[in-house]
Design a protein around this motif. Structure first.
Motif, short mmCIF file in Angstrom:
data_model
loop_
_atom_site.label_atom_id
_atom_site.label_comp_id
_atom_site.label_asym_id
_atom_site.label_seq_id
_atom_site.Cartn_x
_atom_site.Cartn_y
_atom_site.Cartn_z
N SER A 30 -49.82 7.41 -0.08
CA SER A 30 -48.43 7.85 -0.22
C SER A 30 -47.77 8.02 1.15
N THR A 34 -44.93 4.55 0.52
CA THR A 34 -44.48 4.16 -0.82
C THR A 34 -43.24 4.96 -1.17
N SER A 35 -42.40 4.39 -1.99
CA SER A 35 -41.18 5.08 -2.40
C SER A 35 -41.42 6.04 -3.56
N GLU A 36 -42.59 5.96 -4.16
CA GLU A 36 -42.90 6.83 -5.29
C GLU A 36 -43.17 8.25 -4.80
N GLU A 37 -42.46 9.21 -5.37
CA GLU A 37 -42.61 10.60 -4.96
C GLU A 37 -43.85 11.22 -5.61
N GLN A 75 -51.84 9.22 -3.59
CA GLN A 75 -51.41 9.54 -4.95
C GLN A 75 -52.58 9.26 -5.89
#
Length: 660
Positions: free
Chosen positions: A97, A61-64, A647
């Motif tokens: 993640s 995923t691009s979410e940090e 996440q």
């Protein structure tokens, strides 16, 4: 031992990083240049979605992940027996993640134990080939190859671990470093400890004992000893520990337990100064560290920042049987199972000198400050799935062996407080679990084999073909952690695999013992989960798990040839279930041998009938005996091939808890 940072920075004498305007390229300025290597070898490019980098990390995923900091370690050991105040992932398929497996292939190594998470949310994963440290976002920070294969899951120790008021502070037992005459009336008393203050007797009578505290140690003076009823209580040079101080009426008296003999004696204050010398060992500050053990017999400590073994490494025994259980530590004492059992005397009632499940027959206490030996204890039967449990109020460590025998030892001295028997000649995958709320430790095992060829008493004892199979009945027994006395016992329809105690959300938040059952890695092995009331053993709810329809755990057959070619273990062979992990919501996260990670709980809090399977992730690979770790916003899980990081939502839930 060898260690190495993966970015080769050690070859560079001085360096700095810059980012050119409008470019993502990192430049290296170093004396001597790049030594013939490209920039990317020092600083790999950022992770791309769905593409594995050269270190085996893949971002999904691009979410940090949002990194947080804590003064305490989030998840210091594989079982994390103290903290369940984090939330897990709601959707096990959507919330992944990033993940990691060996860069040379998914079956090229096998993780050992659950991930560990420090106060900066760095993730540590032990495996057959190395220990690796990852940042929360998936950057590989260092890797360390120990002397031999890891024998048990490692643990995090240090002044910031917060496991106890003495965590990360070791007390050396070397006589050269012990300090005498260091007690003083100004020394603060530990909370809850009894003490004697000067004034009960003259200063001459007090001598070195100006103040006594529970936990202080004494040394017998030269030429002094004591025998009674044919027993030797102590002799010159013996060390003892004060267990109780009684100042009520008359002369104050102290109860002393002697380390060598294990006996107790009571001495008045005037006799103390005549017979003994008061000893207070100096405290040594120990940095934060990762402690592990190897099958070649070594116990080692790594610096967390660099992954180097400059702290200490000691050979505790010739060999250590692996790779079940965990290394652990508390109060500056590292507790580890050592001395692989090699002869028939270790197995006593089994007619075999080296069965398929070898274990260790010695438990050792090792100083966290320098790796020196503090004590050793020989178990009645070999320990295999060794997971220590700590009684924080009386300073003891508890564990069980492969027969379900359960032990309680003094953490400082290794002296046995109590021991209860399991079922002779049997074998269990499960380890004992402690509940500080009820002061109960739950021992697990399998029922004694009923065949006439499995009788442990007459020769030749329990034959090799006698063992545990799917459908073998087991047992769960609640013992008082202070005395070892049984409170209740319940039979299980399948062999116990693992257990944990936590607050479940059905119908409200209640303390429950979650027991997972099933035989591991065997054809037609059903599985089951119970939620049990800890004080009385009543079953609150029961759920059926998956059935293994193969002769090996998921992923073991597929990866066997590759692992053998690599010179490592051919199969993972974990338990039927991983140790249950209970989050702040009261949900249970647990991995099964069929290759499924499951989340059980109640969405409506309407009672036991509302408990159901809320989410599932199918990996096709079985999960480790301890597999799940929590942190703020992060859940990390280890399978028999990989590391998965999820996440989760922020841990800001406020719940009303009612403890039973």
């Amino acid at each position: 031992m060898g260690s190495g940072t993966v970015n080769k920075r050690r070859a560079v004498k001085s360096w700095s990083r810059r980012k050119a305007p409008g470019s993502r390229t990192r430049f290296l300025h170093a004396q001597g240049g790049l030594y013939g290597r490209s920039v990317e070898e020092y600083f790999p490019p950022p992770l791309r979605l769905g593409v594995m980098n050269q270190y085996g990390v893949t971002r999904y995923t691009s979410e940090e992940l949002h990194k947080t900091h804590s003064k305490k370690f989030y998840w210091p050991d594989s079982a994390n027996r103290d903290r369940y105040d984090f939330t897990g992932a709601l959707d096990l398929t959507e919330n992944i993640s990033w993940g990691w497996h060996h860069p040379n292939g998914v079956y090229n190594t096998i993780p050992v134990g659950a991930p560990l998470i420090d106060g900066d949310q760095n993730i540590y994963l032990g495996s057959d080939d190395a220990v690796r440290k990852f940042s929360a976002s998936g950057d590989l920070l260092w890797s360390y190859a120990p002397r031999g294969q890891l024998a048990a899951a490692p643990t995090l120790l240090g002044a910031t671990a917060g496991d106890s008021d003495r965590e990360g502070v070791a007390f050396s037992r070397d006589e050269e470093t012990q300090l005498e005459d260091t007690l003083s009336p100004e020394d603060p008393k530990p909370e809850g400890a009894a003490g004697l203050v000067a004034g009960h007797a003259s200063g001459a009578a007090l001598g070195l004992f100006r103040e006594l505290r529970v936990g202080d140690r004494v040394k017998v003076k030269p030429g002094v000893g004591y025998h009674a009823d044919g027993k030797e209580y102590y002799k010159a040079g013996d060390l003892g520990q004060i267990e109780k101080v009684d100042a009520a009426g008359g002369e104050p008296r102290a109860t002393i337990r002697w380390q060598r003999s294990g006996h107790r004696s009571v001495a008045g204050l005037s006799a103390l100064s005549k017979r003994f010398v008061s000893i207070r060992a100096p405290r040594r500050s120990a940095p934060a560290m990762l402690v592990g053990s190897t099958t070649s017999g070594y116990v080692f400590a790594l610096e967390l920042s660099t992954g180097e073994d400059r702290l200490w490494a000691t050979q505790a025994s010739e060999q250590i049987a692996g790779v079940k259980g965990a290394v652990s530590g508390r109060g500056g004492v590292v507790v580890v199972a050592t001395d692989r059992c090699k002869d028939h005397l270790c197995y006593r009632y089994r007619n075999s000198s080296n069965p398929l499940t070898p274990g260790n027959n010695v438990v050792r206490g090792i100083s966290a400050s320098d790796g020196s030996s503090l004590w050793q204890y020989a178990t009645f039967s070999p320990v295999w799935n060794f997971v220590p449990q700590y009684h924080t109020s009386d300073g003891t460590v508890m564990f069980s062996d492969q027969e379900g025998n359960t032990y309680c030892l003094d953490l400082e001295t290794g002296v046995e407080r109590w021991m209860t028997e399991g079922a002779m000649g049997t074998y269990t995958q499960a380890n004992a679990v402690y509940d500080p709320l009820t002061n109960l430790i739950f021992a697990m095992g399998v029922q004694a084999y009923d065949s006439k060829y499995c009788n442990p008493f007459p020769a030749p004892g329990v034959l090799p073909e006698c063992g545990t199979w799917p459908g073998s009945p087991g047992w769960v027994r609640a013992l008082n952690a202070s005395s070892g006395r049984a409170r209740w016992e319940r039979e299980t329809p399948e062999p116990p695999a693992s257990a944990a105690v936590g607050m479940l959300n059905s119908p409200q938040f209640h303390s429950r013992l979650v027991v997972a059952m099933g035989h591991n890695c065997y054809y037609n092995s059903p599985s089951k989960i119970w939620a049990v009331d800890p004080p009385n053993g009543d079953i609150r709810w029961s759920k059926d798990g998956p059935t293994l329809w193969a002769g090996m755990c998921a992923g073991d057959k597929e990866g066997g040839d590759i692992r053998r070619a690599m010179g490592g273990r051919a199969a993972c062979v974990p338990g039927a279930w991983s140790t249950p992990a209970i989050d702040q919501r009261g949900d249970v996260y647990i991995g099964n041998q069929v290759g499924e990670l499951q989340r059980w709980g109640s969405e409506t809090n309407e009672g036991a009938k509302s408990v159901k399977l809320l989410s599932t992730l199918t990996t096709g690979v079985a999960f480790q005996d301890q597999a799940v770790a929590f942190s703020t916003g992060i859940m990390a899980v280890s399978t028999c091939t990989s590391l998965l990081v999820f996440q989760t939502f922020p841990d800001n839930l406020t719940v009303d808890t009612e403890w039973y």
